[in-house]
Design an enzyme around this catalytic site. Structure first.
Site, mmCIF file in Angstrom:
data_model
loop_
_atom_site.group_PDB
_atom_site.id
_atom_site.type_symbol
_atom_site.label_atom_id
_atom_site.label_comp_id
_atom_site.label_asym_id
_atom_site.label_seq_id
_atom_site.Cartn_x
_atom_site.Cartn_y
_atom_site.Cartn_z
ATOM 1 N N HIS A 23 20.164 -28.097 -15.034
ATOM 2 C CA HIS A 23 21.136 -26.581 -15.220
ATOM 3 C C HIS A 23 21.558 -26.841 -13.107
ATOM 4 O O HIS A 23 21.037 -26.354 -12.809
ATOM 5 C CB HIS A 23 20.218 -25.174 -15.694
ATOM 6 C CG HIS A 23 20.587 -24.166 -15.474
ATOM 7 N ND1 HIS A 23 21.559 -23.260 -14.479
ATOM 8 C CD2 HIS A 23 21.050 -23.433 -17.071
ATOM 9 C CE1 HIS A 23 21.924 -22.797 -15.347
ATOM 10 N NE2 HIS A 23 22.252 -22.164 -16.509
ATOM 11 N N GLU A 51 28.666 -26.885 -18.771
ATOM 12 C CA GLU A 51 28.678 -25.092 -17.440
ATOM 13 C C GLU A 51 29.706 -25.003 -16.707
ATOM 14 O O GLU A 51 28.868 -25.607 -15.540
ATOM 15 C CB GLU A 51 27.277 -24.475 -17.060
ATOM 16 C CG GLU A 51 26.335 -24.607 -19.134
ATOM 17 C CD GLU A 51 25.248 -23.547 -19.349
ATOM 18 O OE1 GLU A 51 25.518 -23.037 -19.621
ATOM 19 O OE2 GLU A 51 24.900 -23.980 -17.740
ATOM 20 N N GLY A 65 23.343 -17.047 -21.540
ATOM 21 C CA GLY A 65 22.299 -16.765 -20.715
ATOM 22 C C GLY A 65 22.053 -14.899 -20.957
ATOM 23 O O GLY A 65 21.338 -15.161 -21.751
ATOM 24 N N GLY A 66 22.109 -14.337 -20.582
ATOM 25 C CA GLY A 66 22.691 -13.266 -20.475
ATOM 26 C C GLY A 66 22.690 -12.730 -21.741
ATOM 27 O O GLY A 66 22.029 -11.288 -22.259
ATOM 28 N N GLY A 108 27.107 -16.048 -15.549
ATOM 29 C CA GLY A 108 26.570 -15.616 -14.587
ATOM 30 C C GLY A 108 27.967 -14.185 -14.467
ATOM 31 O O GLY A 108 27.075 -13.115 -13.935
ATOM 32 N N ASN A 115 19.405 -19.032 -23.531
ATOM 33 C CA ASN A 115 18.196 -19.388 -21.768
ATOM 34 C C ASN A 115 18.091 -18.040 -21.344
ATOM 35 O O ASN A 115 18.610 -17.593 -20.599
ATOM 36 C CB ASN A 115 19.589 -20.354 -21.150
ATOM 37 C CG ASN A 115 18.652 -20.821 -19.737
ATOM 38 O OD1 ASN A 115 17.593 -20.396 -19.613
ATOM 39 N ND2 ASN A 115 19.860 -20.474 -18.917
ATOM 40 N N TRP A 116 17.325 -17.842 -21.329
ATOM 41 C CA TRP A 116 16.696 -16.187 -21.037
ATOM 42 C C TRP A 116 16.501 -16.457 -19.439
ATOM 43 O O TRP A 116 15.909 -15.173 -18.431
ATOM 44 C CB TRP A 116 14.974 -16.173 -22.009
ATOM 45 C CG TRP A 116 14.482 -15.789 -23.171
ATOM 46 C CD1 TRP A 116 16.363 -15.844 -23.952
ATOM 47 C CD2 TRP A 116 14.158 -15.533 -24.423
ATOM 48 N NE1 TRP A 116 15.663 -15.445 -24.618
ATOM 49 C CE2 TRP A 116 14.787 -15.111 -25.294
ATOM 50 C CE3 TRP A 116 12.604 -15.765 -23.677
ATOM 51 C CZ2 TRP A 116 14.030 -14.877 -26.504
ATOM 52 C CZ3 TRP A 116 12.319 -15.188 -25.267
ATOM 53 C CH2 TRP A 116 12.398 -14.778 -26.036
ATOM 54 N N LYS A 117 15.966 -17.490 -19.003
ATOM 55 C CA LYS A 117 15.845 -17.701 -17.866
ATOM 56 C C LYS A 117 14.450 -16.694 -16.660
ATOM 57 O O LYS A 117 13.837 -17.168 -17.771
ATOM 58 C CB LYS A 117 17.373 -16.640 -16.540
ATOM 59 C CG LYS A 117 18.620 -17.591 -16.864
ATOM 60 C CD LYS A 117 20.020 -17.519 -16.000
ATOM 61 C CE LYS A 117 21.395 -18.029 -16.858
ATOM 62 N NZ LYS A 117 21.759 -18.707 -16.194
ATOM 63 N N GLU A 124 21.373 -23.992 -12.025
ATOM 64 C CA GLU A 124 20.687 -23.135 -11.493
ATOM 65 C C GLU A 124 19.918 -23.955 -10.695
ATOM 66 O O GLU A 124 19.121 -23.454 -9.510
ATOM 67 C CB GLU A 124 20.267 -21.600 -11.487
ATOM 68 C CG GLU A 124 20.859 -20.834 -12.544
ATOM 69 C CD GLU A 124 20.509 -19.882 -13.025
ATOM 70 O OE1 GLU A 124 19.729 -20.612 -13.511
ATOM 71 O OE2 GLU A 124 21.847 -19.303 -13.341
ATOM 72 N N SER A 147 29.139 -17.075 -19.413
ATOM 73 C CA SER A 147 29.738 -15.753 -19.775
ATOM 74 C C SER A 147 29.918 -15.625 -21.121
ATOM 75 O O SER A 147 30.696 -14.948 -21.927
ATOM 76 C CB SER A 147 30.539 -15.317 -19.083
ATOM 77 O OG SER A 147 30.041 -15.072 -17.669
HETATM 78 P P1 PGA Z 1 25.058 -16.497 -19.096
HETATM 79 O O1 PGA Z 1 24.630 -18.097 -18.579
HETATM 80 O O2 PGA Z 1 25.220 -17.029 -20.306
HETATM 81 O O3 PGA Z 1 24.641 -15.420 -18.208
HETATM 82 O O4 PGA Z 1 26.685 -16.711 -17.860
HETATM 83 C C1 PGA Z 1 24.775 -19.402 -19.333
HETATM 84 C C2 PGA Z 1 24.107 -20.428 -18.530
HETATM 85 O O5 PGA Z 1 23.436 -20.240 -17.185
HETATM 86 O O6 PGA Z 1 22.991 -21.220 -19.327
#
Ligand code: PGA
Length: 250
Positions: free
Chosen positions: A94, A165, A231-232, A171, A9-11, A96, A210
Site C-alpha cells: 500500500h 491505487e 478506504g474512507g 484520501g 481498508n479501514w487503515k 502508505e 476516493s
Molecule cells: P480512500 O483510500 O478510499 O480513502 O482514498 C483507499 C486506499 O488507501 O486503499
C-alpha cells in the site's frame, strides 16, 4: 474465471464499539447476491472481526505483514499468526506503507511471496504519485512495481489480487476518471500477460482512490476494473453497501 471484489481498508481507524456497530449494520443489509467482500481492520481487532463475521459471506484480511514466520522482530506480526486466525487476504505495498514506512520494492516483493507461500492471497497495491503522473511516468512506475514481484517462475500473478491505487487519489476526494483507471488497469493486465496470458485474464485488478457511492458504478463498469479497494468510504455501512451494489459480475 475472473472474480469481482470489493475490499474495505479501514487503515488505523475504529474501536471495539464502532467496529461492532459497523459490521452489524453491514451484515444486516448485506445483499444476497454480492461479490467477494473483505474488510481489512487494524491488526489488534482481527480476532474480533473474525468472530463478528462468522457465518457471514464476508471475509477479512490484514493490512500488512512481516515476511518471517517468527523471531526477534519486536512489534511485528507474522503471516503465520494471521493464518492462525483464518486470514484470507493480505494487503501488500500500500502506498502508505511504501511512503510512511519506507517499504522498498524488495520488501514489498518479499511480503508478496511470503503471503503466497502461506496459501493466502496478496493484494498488491501499485500506483503513481501526482508528480510522477505529471511527468508522464505512470506506465514506467507501474512497470517497475509489477516487475519487482517477478521471481523465478512464470506464474507469480496466479492467486493474487492487484490494486491500482494512484497515490494522488488516495484520501484526497480526487478519483481517477473511469477512462484513466481503465487505461492503467489495461496496462497492468498487459504487463502480467508478458509473463502469463492465463493469469492476465484471471487476475482481478481493483481500483482504489476516493471510491464512493457516487463514482463506483462508472469505475466498475470499465472492462478491466474488477472492483474497488475502498478506504474512507468503507467506514460507513450504507456507503460501503452502495459500493458493493455497483459491482459487475462475470
Ligand atoms: P480512500 O483510500 O478510499 O480513502 O482514498 C483507499 C486506499 O488507501 O486503499
Amino acid at each position: 474465471m475472473r472474480q469481482s471484489l470489493v475490499m474495505g481498508n479501514w487503515k488505523m481507524n475504529g474501536s471495539v464499539q464502532t467496529i461492532q456497530a459497523l459490521l452489524r449494520d453491514i451484515r444486516d443489509h448485506f445483499p444476497t447476491h454480492a461479490p467477494t467482500t473483505a474488510v481489512f481492520p487494524p491488526a489488534i481487532y482481527l480476532p474480533l472481526v473474525a468472530d463478528l463475521l462468522k457465518g457471514s459471506p464476508m471475509t477479512w484480511g490484514a493490512q500488512t505483514t512481516f515476511a518471517k514466520d517468527a523471531g526477534a522482530f519486536t512489534g511485528e506480526i507474522s503471516t503465520t499468526m494471521y493464518k492462525d486466525y483464518g486470514c484470507r487476504y493480505v494487503l501488500v505495498g500500500h502506498s502508505e506503507r511504501r511512503q510512511l514506512f519506507h517499504e522498498s520494492e524488495k520488501i514489498v516483493a518479499e511480503k508478496f511471496h511470503h503471503v503466497k507461500e502461506h496459501d493466502m492471497i496478496p493484494v498488491l497495491c501499485v500506483g503513481e504519485t501526482l508528480s510522477e503522473r505529471e511527468q508522464g511516468l505512470t506506465e514506467h512506475v507501474l512497470t517497475q512495481q509489477i516487475r519487482a514481484i517477478l521471481k523465478d517462475n512464470s506464474s507469480e500473478f496466479k492467486n493474487c489480487v492487484l490494486a491500482y491505487e494512484p497515490v494522488w487519489a488516495i484520501g484526497t476526494g480526487k478519483t481517477a476518471a473511469p477512462e484513466e483507471a481503465q487505461a492503467a488497469h489495461a496496462f497492468i493486465r498487459g504487463l502480467v500477460s508478458e509473463t502469463n496470458k492465463t493469469d492476465a485474464e484471471d487476475v482481478p485488478i481493483i481500483y482504489g482512490g476516493s471510491v464512493n457511492g457516487s463514482n463506483a458504478q462508472a469505475l466498475f463498469s470499465m472492462p478491466d476494473v474488477d472492483g474497488g479497494l475502498v478506504g474512507g468510504a468503507s467506514l460507513d455501512a450504507k456507503t460501503f453497501l452502495d459500493i458493493v451494489s455497483c459491482i459487475k459480475y462475470y
